[in-house]
Design a protein around this motif. Structure first.
Motif, short mmCIF file in Angstrom:
data_model
loop_
_atom_site.label_atom_id
_atom_site.label_comp_id
_atom_site.label_asym_id
_atom_site.label_seq_id
_atom_site.Cartn_x
_atom_site.Cartn_y
_atom_site.Cartn_z
N SER A 275 0.83 -1.20 0.00
CA SER A 275 0.00 0.00 0.00
C SER A 275 0.87 1.26 0.00
CB SER A 275 -0.91 -0.01 1.22
OG SER A 275 -0.14 -0.07 2.40
N VAL A 301 -3.91 -6.91 -8.42
CA VAL A 301 -4.38 -5.71 -7.74
C VAL A 301 -3.34 -4.62 -7.96
CG1 VAL A 301 -4.77 -4.65 -5.51
CG2 VAL A 301 -5.76 -6.86 -5.99
N CYS A 323 -8.89 -5.61 -3.63
CA CYS A 323 -9.74 -6.78 -3.41
C CYS A 323 -9.63 -7.18 -1.95
CB CYS A 323 -9.29 -7.94 -4.30
SG CYS A 323 -7.73 -8.68 -3.78
N HIS A 340 4.89 -8.35 -2.84
CA HIS A 340 5.96 -7.43 -2.43
C HIS A 340 6.50 -7.85 -1.06
CE1 HIS A 340 2.81 -5.99 0.14
NE2 HIS A 340 3.58 -5.06 0.68
N ASN A 344 2.29 -8.55 6.51
CA ASN A 344 0.91 -9.06 6.53
C ASN A 344 0.66 -9.98 5.35
OD1 ASN A 344 -0.26 -7.61 8.88
ND2 ASN A 344 0.42 -5.85 7.68
N SER A 345 1.06 -9.54 4.17
CA SER A 345 0.86 -10.38 2.98
C SER A 345 1.61 -11.69 3.12
CB SER A 345 1.33 -9.64 1.73
OG SER A 345 0.52 -8.51 1.51
N GLU A 348 -0.36 -13.87 5.41
CA GLU A 348 -1.62 -14.28 4.79
C GLU A 348 -1.37 -15.40 3.77
OE1 GLU A 348 -3.21 -10.52 3.43
OE2 GLU A 348 -3.51 -9.84 5.48
N1 UDP Z 1 -4.69 -5.77 1.05
C1 UDP Z 1 -6.01 -6.02 0.71
N2 UDP Z 1 -6.37 -5.86 -0.58
C2 UDP Z 1 -5.52 -5.49 -1.54
C3 UDP Z 1 -4.16 -5.27 -1.20
C4 UDP Z 1 -3.78 -5.41 0.12
O1 UDP Z 1 -6.83 -6.41 1.54
O2 UDP Z 1 -5.96 -5.38 -2.69
C5 UDP Z 1 -4.29 -5.93 2.48
C6 UDP Z 1 -3.49 -7.19 2.65
O3 UDP Z 1 -4.36 -8.29 2.85
C7 UDP Z 1 -2.62 -6.85 3.87
C8 UDP Z 1 -2.45 -5.34 3.79
O4 UDP Z 1 -3.45 -4.87 2.87
O5 UDP Z 1 -3.30 -7.21 5.04
C9 UDP Z 1 -1.08 -4.93 3.29
O6 UDP Z 1 -0.16 -5.13 4.32
P1 UDP Z 1 1.32 -5.61 4.02
O7 UDP Z 1 2.05 -5.68 5.32
O8 UDP Z 1 1.32 -6.87 3.23
O9 UDP Z 1 1.93 -4.52 3.06
P2 UDP Z 1 2.11 -2.94 3.17
O10 UDP Z 1 0.97 -2.38 2.38
O11 UDP Z 1 2.06 -2.54 4.61
O12 UDP Z 1 3.41 -2.70 2.52
#
Ligand code: UDP
Length: 457
Positions: A275, A301, A323, A340, A344-345, A348
């Protein structure tokens, strides 16, 4: 409608770092707390801007919001001026946070704060409220940052690794040998110094809560337990897995879920960037052209580039702005995750048992990619060369993606077998009596003990 305070209350004041990858896990932890004990009440404190982003998301009545002013100007957030963004967070949030605490009807019996917001410890100490430090990255990254002095002693610095990226660092307690380029890094020295303050203050907190699964990083977690004098709880992935547990076949009318329903099992590559940071447009174009040529099904996405990518990618997949990622990853048609590697990703993908193609950009993402590829062996790197800004060409991506998504290749089979095992390990840890469940319940027990002391004081 907000809940009215229960007569016997256990009140948690939670203050997340203002970014999606930090707010989500802290909210998920708060939801876990209140779902385990309905006498826990959470006040979740965010900036006004963040409230506008998250207020419509579903949450239990036992969690209510309070706001502080937008101390971080929006142009800093949207302009991607990361050093200035961090400077504002570190210097301007403490005072309004304390004011919000002063105005709460029920004084909190514990403060839950993001480890980077070190000033929350000072506030808690001043007000004699215990503080629990919540770390939203991996335990291994915590160990690396805690031992930053060892890096300095060895002439290795966490600010940009443009040279000698292949040199290995093997002296960080609890962390396996890592290429210099894959250690966590910061854009500037000032940024690093501000963020590392959280580690100087950790000794004045009462708890460290790690957003991970013990079995995934047991050596790093054992190291933290032995080095810190406060209890360290590994409370699980803090992703909204409760929704998966309760409704594994939840019906949604999203068109992308319907599209996934119509694809063969394990055939779709899911692609998502973070993000905050993303790969260069040139690199994204190479990946898009590779997808078009390889004829692999995909769901991509891409926040700001969806319409451009739709034109390049061909018609084997979907390009979306956003999404429900966890729901997508848990769909049986998904066979791979080009990620990336945000923490969190990463969690998941593991919890859903989806193997990775890693394309990290910065901060902790290169290290997460290293764990995925070298430690857990459940993924492949898109970019092997870590020295400098090397463009991975379309032809290389085509070769990699085709081999990775070919479910009959030995390489793909081995990776998929290991991710299946890792998925089971995670679900066992989250389940009744698992390592995460035990630590979460211990934390809840401690919150209740603090509250009763507080009530009777
Ligand atoms: N996410 C989501 N939908 C998207 C893209 C990202 O729900 O289309 C959520 C993803 O499931 C995760 C978070 O946004 O929980 C992104 O956190 P992450 O630590 O992976 O990456 P950051 O965005 O902090 O670099």
């Amino acid at each position: 409608m907000e809940a009215s305070p229960p007569t016997s209350f256990n009140h948690v004041a939670a203050i997340p770092y203002p970014a999606r990858g930090h707010i989500n896990p802290m909210m998920n932890l708060c939801k876990l707390l209140v779902s385990n004990n309905n006498n826990i009440l959470v006040t979740f404190i965010v900036t006004e801007e963040w409230l506008s982003f998250i207020s419509s998301e579903p949450k239990p009545d036992n969690i209510s919001f309070r706001t502080i002013p937008n101390v971080v100007p929006s142009e800093l957030i949207r302009g991607r001026d990361h050093p200035a963004f961090i400077e504002a967070i570190m210097t301007k949030m403490e005072e309004p946070f304390e004011e919000v605490l002063n105005l709460l009807d029920l004084p909190p019996s514990i403060i839950l704060y993001d480890t980077f917001l070190y000033w929350a410890v000072a506030v808690g100490n001043r007000k004699n409220i215990p503080v629990a430090s919540f770390w939203t990255m991996s335990a291994s990254v915590f160990s690396i940052l805690l031992h930053q002095h060892l890096l300095e002693q060895n002439g290795h610095y966490l600010v940009k690794f443009s040279e000698n990226g292949d040199e290995r660092v093997n002296y960080i307690p609890g962390v396996s040998s890592t290429r210099l380029a894959e250690l966590p890094s910061f854009q500037t020295k000032r940024m690093m110094q501000m963020l590392l303050k959280g580690f100087q203050w950790i000794h004045k907190a009462q708890y460290l809560l790690i957003s991970s699964i013990y079995e995934l990083e047991s050596q790093a977690i054992d190291t933290l337990k032995s080095k810190l004098s406060i209890p360290v709880y590994t409370i699980g992935p803090t992703i909204p897995y409760i929704s998966l547990k309760n409704n594994p076949k939840l019906k949604t009318n999203n068109s992308y879920i319907e599209w996934l329903d119509s694809q063969p099992i394990g055939s779709v590559l899911y692609i998502s960037q973070g993000s905050f940071f993303s790969a260069s447009s040139k690199q994204i174009d190479e990946i898009a052209r590779a997808l078009c040529e390889s004829n692999i099904r995909f769901l991509w996405v891409a926040r700001n580039e969806a319409s451009r990518l739709k034109q390049i990618c061909g018609n084997m997949g979907l390009v979306l702005e956003w999404c429900d990622q966890l729901r997508v990853l848990s769909h049986s048609s998904i066979g791979g995750f080009l990620s990336h590697c945000g923490w969190n990703s990463s969690k998941e993908g593991v919890v859903c048992g989806v193997p990775f193609l890693t394309f990290p950009i910065t901060v902790d993402q290169p290290f997460n990619s290293k764990m995925i590829v070298e430690d857990w062996k459940v993924g492949l790197r898109v970019k092997e060369n870590v020295n400098g800004d090397v463009l991975v060409k379309k032809s290389e991506v085509v070769k990699l993606v085709c081999e990775f998504m070919d479910l009959d290749s030995d390489l793909a089979k081995g990776i998929r077998e290991r991710i299946r095992k890792l998925k089971k390990i995670c679900w066992d840890a989250i389940g009744d009596g698992g390592s995460a469940d035990i630590d979460l319940k211990a934390l809840i027990g401690d919150i209740i003990t603090y509250s009763s002391k507080f009530t009777h004081a």
